[in-house]
Design a protein around this motif. Sequence first.
Motif, PDB file in Angstrom:
ATOM      1  N   ARG A 858      24.259  35.613  38.604  1.00 44.60           N
ATOM      2  CA  ARG A 858      25.682  34.939  38.000  1.00 44.60           C
ATOM      3  C   ARG A 858      26.535  34.971  39.258  1.00 44.60           C
ATOM      4  O   ARG A 858      26.575  35.213  40.191  1.00 44.60           O
ATOM      5  CB  ARG A 858      26.266  36.059  37.094  1.00 44.60           C
ATOM      6  N   CYS A 859      27.477  33.972  38.940  1.00 39.79           N
ATOM      7  CA  CYS A 859      28.551  33.265  39.747  1.00 39.79           C
ATOM      8  C   CYS A 859      29.713  34.613  40.062  1.00 39.79           C
ATOM      9  O   CYS A 859      30.529  34.830  39.035  1.00 39.79           O
ATOM     10  CB  CYS A 859      29.013  31.985  39.215  1.00 39.79           C
ATOM     11  N   ILE A 860      30.047  34.754  41.064  1.00 43.75           N
ATOM     12  CA  ILE A 860      31.184  35.589  41.599  1.00 43.75           C
ATOM     13  C   ILE A 860      31.837  34.933  42.684  1.00 43.75           C
ATOM     14  O   ILE A 860      31.433  34.312  43.613  1.00 43.75           O
ATOM     15  CB  ILE A 860      30.723  37.109  42.174  1.00 43.75           C
ATOM     16  N   GLN A 861      33.084  35.297  42.682  1.00 44.04           N
ATOM     17  CA  GLN A 861      34.145  34.788  43.305  1.00 44.04           C
ATOM     18  C   GLN A 861      34.533  35.602  44.533  1.00 44.04           C
ATOM     19  O   GLN A 861      34.513  36.876  44.448  1.00 44.04           O
ATOM     20  CB  GLN A 861      35.499  34.382  42.742  1.00 44.04           C
ATOM     21  N   GLY A 862      35.104  35.159  45.735  1.00 40.70           N
ATOM     22  CA  GLY A 862      35.387  35.994  46.779  1.00 40.70           C
ATOM     23  C   GLY A 862      36.782  35.961  46.705  1.00 40.70           C
ATOM     24  O   GLY A 862      37.481  36.351  46.004  1.00 40.70           O
ATOM     25  N   PHE A 863      37.240  35.859  48.178  1.00 38.02           N
ATOM     26  CA  PHE A 863      38.788  35.689  48.486  1.00 38.02           C
ATOM     27  C   PHE A 863      39.445  34.573  47.803  1.00 38.02           C
ATOM     28  O   PHE A 863      39.027  33.603  47.533  1.00 38.02           O
ATOM     29  CB  PHE A 863      39.129  35.758  50.028  1.00 38.02           C
ATOM     30  N   SER A 864      40.833  34.780  47.425  1.00 33.06           N
ATOM     31  CA  SER A 864      41.705  34.077  46.764  1.00 33.06           C
ATOM     32  C   SER A 864      42.969  34.165  47.400  1.00 33.06           C
ATOM     33  O   SER A 864      43.259  35.233  48.121  1.00 33.06           O
ATOM     34  CB  SER A 864      41.699  34.311  45.271  1.00 33.06           C
ATOM     35  N   ARG A 865      43.987  33.086  47.146  1.00 30.37           N
ATOM     36  CA  ARG A 865      45.266  33.436  47.642  1.00 30.37           C
ATOM     37  C   ARG A 865      46.118  34.706  46.955  1.00 30.37           C
ATOM     38  O   ARG A 865      46.788  35.198  47.829  1.00 30.37           O
ATOM     39  CB  ARG A 865      46.006  32.185  47.403  1.00 30.37           C
ATOM     40  N   THR A 866      45.621  35.135  45.710  1.00 29.37           N
ATOM     41  CA  THR A 866      46.289  36.195  45.228  1.00 29.37           C
ATOM     42  C   THR A 866      45.635  37.603  45.607  1.00 29.37           C
ATOM     43  O   THR A 866      46.212  38.418  45.482  1.00 29.37           O
ATOM     44  CB  THR A 866      46.275  35.996  43.673  1.00 29.37           C
ATOM     45  N   ASN A 867      44.309  37.395  46.031  1.00 28.74           N
ATOM     46  CA  ASN A 867      43.450  38.469  46.337  1.00 28.74           C
ATOM     47  C   ASN A 867      43.367  39.471  45.379  1.00 28.74           C
ATOM     48  O   ASN A 867      43.439  40.701  45.489  1.00 28.74           O
ATOM     49  CB  ASN A 867      44.016  39.331  47.786  1.00 28.74           C
ATOM     50  N   SER A 868      43.417  38.997  44.068  1.00 26.87           N
ATOM     51  CA  SER A 868      43.274  39.808  42.941  1.00 26.87           C
ATOM     52  C   SER A 868      41.959  39.987  42.495  1.00 26.87           C
ATOM     53  O   SER A 868      40.992  39.273  42.324  1.00 26.87           O
ATOM     54  CB  SER A 868      44.014  39.048  41.589  1.00 26.87           C
ATOM     55  N   SER A 869      41.780  41.384  42.266  1.00 26.59           N
ATOM     56  CA  SER A 869      40.234  41.574  41.874  1.00 26.59           C
ATOM     57  C   SER A 869      39.685  41.088  40.526  1.00 26.59           C
ATOM     58  O   SER A 869      38.776  41.075  40.201  1.00 26.59           O
ATOM     59  CB  SER A 869      40.087  43.223  41.832  1.00 26.59           C
ATOM     60  N   ASN A 870      40.632  40.630  39.819  1.00 31.05           N
ATOM     61  CA  ASN A 870      40.495  40.226  38.447  1.00 31.05           C
ATOM     62  C   ASN A 870      39.734  38.866  38.685  1.00 31.05           C
ATOM     63  O   ASN A 870      38.881  38.447  37.820  1.00 31.05           O
ATOM     64  CB  ASN A 870      41.619  39.841  37.387  1.00 31.05           C
ATOM     65  N   ASN A 871      40.005  37.953  39.861  1.00 34.47           N
ATOM     66  CA  ASN A 871      39.369  36.808  40.107  1.00 34.47           C
ATOM     67  C   ASN A 871      37.968  37.000  40.600  1.00 34.47           C
ATOM     68  O   ASN A 871      37.449  36.072  41.004  1.00 34.47           O
ATOM     69  CB  ASN A 871      40.225  35.941  40.831  1.00 34.47           C
ATOM     70  N   GLN A 872      37.514  38.154  41.059  1.00 29.77           N
ATOM     71  CA  GLN A 872      36.356  38.329  41.783  1.00 29.77           C
ATOM     72  C   GLN A 872      35.278  38.900  40.985  1.00 29.77           C
ATOM     73  O   GLN A 872      34.410  39.363  41.773  1.00 29.77           O
ATOM     74  CB  GLN A 872      36.780  39.164  42.996  1.00 29.77           C
ATOM     75  N   HIS A 873      35.334  39.187  39.803  1.00 32.92           N
ATOM     76  CA  HIS A 873      34.309  39.803  39.061  1.00 32.92           C
ATOM     77  C   HIS A 873      33.349  38.506  38.757  1.00 32.92           C
ATOM     78  O   HIS A 873      33.621  37.453  38.569  1.00 32.92           O
ATOM     79  CB  HIS A 873      34.673  40.520  37.877  1.00 32.92           C
ATOM     80  N   GLY A 874      32.011  38.977  38.381  1.00 33.65           N
ATOM     81  CA  GLY A 874      30.904  38.021  37.968  1.00 33.65           C
ATOM     82  C   GLY A 874      31.457  37.643  36.592  1.00 33.65           C
ATOM     83  O   GLY A 874      31.868  38.296  35.759  1.00 33.65           O
TER      84      GLY A 874
END
Length: 875
Positions: A858-874
Amino acid sequence: MTDSSSSNQGIKIYWVLFAQIIHQALQLPEKNVESFLVFIGCHPTLRALCTIAENLKVILPIAQQITDDWPLKSEYLPGWLQICDYVVKNADKLSADFIEINQKSSNGKRAPFPKQFEQHPIYITLWYRYPDLTYQNRFHLLQALLLLCQHEFRILEESYEKDYTSPMHLSARVIRQCAETTHPEKIQELKPLIQALPDAVASMTEYLDFIYTLEDDKDLYKDPIINPIDVLRRMLRYAVEHRGGYNRRHNRAWEAIINREAVREIIVCSEPEDRQGAAFSVEAISMFSQTEKQEEKARLAGCAAGEVKTGVEHVVIQDNTDARSPMAGRSPIAHLRRSREKYKNIAMANQLLANRWDCLTAYELAIFLHEVSNLVRRSRIESDYGHQISNMELAALLTALYWSGSSLDTVIMAKFEEYRADSKQKLDANDLRFLVDTNEWMHGSLRPTYQSNLDSQTKAYVYNTYTRVILPIENNHSNIIRRWVWLIEDERKKIHCKRLFYLDKALDVAKIGYELAIKTFLAKVNRQYKTRLTLTRVANDLMIRLYQYSGDLTEAMIITGRSHHLGAVQLHYSSPSLARLQTVYQATCQQITTSVCQTLNRPLPAASTVKKPVKTDHVSDQYTGGRHYLKHGVVANLVDDLIERFSDTLRFSGCLDYWVELHNDYTLYVAEMLGFASGYRAVSNPLECIHQIDWQTGFCCISDKDNLDYYNARLVWLPVLVREQLLHYQMHCQYLGERLILISPKVARQLLAHGEHLDYRLPFLFLMKPNGRLLKLTPEEIKKQLSDIFKVPCNVNRRYLRNRLREMGCSGEIVNYFLGHWENGEEPFGCYASLSPSEYRSEIEPHLTQIFEEDGWRCIQGFSRTNSSNNQHGR
């Protein structure tokens, strides 16, 4: 000092202390002393440096004489000689500060470095002296060359980030073995090489030229000397030519491609000193594609890199040869044409065309099997075709030869067993058995020539390969062999013989008689029916038909136990189940029987009345061939473990080196996903540039372990999930650059535009060190990073994909193209290839998609500008 940090501190303390002592005693700069320790690859504790310094007093002057590195020759080596002289004279005094500096051998033979050769190969090799004083200077010369080559490699590694570990380890091992007195048999074995080497030489280039002359010496260029010569040549060539670790983009040909220039290369030329030589030369001029628009159109059309870049090659021949002295009756031009014709013939043979002449026609096969049956109907004990070979024995021999698909040598030595349980559990591929009770053929499983030992940890991840291939016979031709066994049962009991055919115990003697009988029989059939049956065509027919049915040459090889050069590479990756092999064999035999009956206008024979084999084994769970086929579910566990590791790192965002660990975990997940989607080989820095992907069609151009001609470049189709993940990774790297701007500004500036343009200084996938510097994504590093959850070779993804695709019914030819396995004449994406990329994608797409869904990628996200863990789950 147990942890790595303490170990590093220990190394600095010993080296710094030694540099200070030498500086005070000899007034040499501490930097020069440290360079000396690096030059000899010194042990962290300076172990046995006194002994090695004694040897260096002889070795370093030799190095000074032959090196052409002026700073090394004039500035460093004289001072280093002073260091060696000081260490030898003050050994006892230095022992107070360095406990191990005067370490001696326990028996005067074994070096005082137990199990440390892999860590310090150069340094330990300097400890040895050749036992025979006559050749000691030649051995010191080898040690001096080893030091100079390592010095050159170190410069190249720092400048171009290349790795020369392999050639240096091999060279150090060869030189060490020449003088390792604990193994006198090896010294004696390599003594001819030492005797042949020069006693003095002026430069490394001259020494390399001399090694080339050894390769022309037939007395030396053979086992066991051939490998050491190759190792030394490789080491010197890399160092002299400064090209050892370079890839394509660091040489003249790559620059010519980028600049769209013509590359001229001399293929053949005459030697000026050779008075008898031919006065001619052959020069190749390669003109690459001229405009970027042409290249872009070719890419959009689905062309591979080789088609885009290679362009046209012209051959220019200058022939001034005297017409009265041709070479072997041919001019150089004729030689060139002849070699190219051979190349074309090889290419045609490699295609294994369905209508090739090795395969019997339906008429020929029907006549052959009919006449074999007639042999049984005649007087069985008469010998119409050999004085000692009866008609019944010849019929049984021909039946076994054809229906087992084995070679004549294997069939002659075949044995019979009453029951399957009576046979050995492990057989060789050429050990053929006929099981009388269950009516089966059985032989050992054909294995790759390179067999690696599986450790206990790896065995838990891969299938255990089955050691025997059992092929149930479901046609009436096996009755011929059964009758032959029963006919001479009493005679065989008297001599206690289990061989089916025992004209003579020795194979070479028996083969002459059997071969003569077969050829006499076939000659009579050919005269009578106007056929062209030969022993070779009869013996090869079944293997060709097996390949035609399955579409996979490795399956035909394993069924017959016979190797073929076109399947040698694929065999490393193929692990078909025994059930699959039995299905292919039975279906092929049924096709043959049907074809023969139709040709002879006869009804199909009734089902065999012979007792069916007892199905005691789960043949669908038994695999043969390669030994690294991952068990179903292992990849799914890997996916879960990688995502769990990534999630665990997210929860500890305040820890030291958090950014580094999170990026490395993310990179490993993306790299493994790409590997299990594309079949990428185990290479450093896969997917150097994101522009290798066509985002509209999903095709990705891969050129792993390739040459300058891009001959092995191939197209793979990437699932949508993989393409999305790569875009997420690109964004992750750009945000990572923002976080590194204060730690490593140079790297950060490159990452801010990561993947947007072609930048060979920064690969698309990379790891990081705690200090913010980049770490190459090498197979060794991947294996190290995954050692706790995935203890298998790095290229196991290729084995997994090949076997899973074949199990799903994907064409064997398409799978070979997908993995880059082809030979001359089989190129799927060449200039004259007929394979349509769209058809290739339609064949591979549903299977890859299903594999990815089953394994849970599945596709997972890494770093983002907000560094929110909500944006980094699969998702």
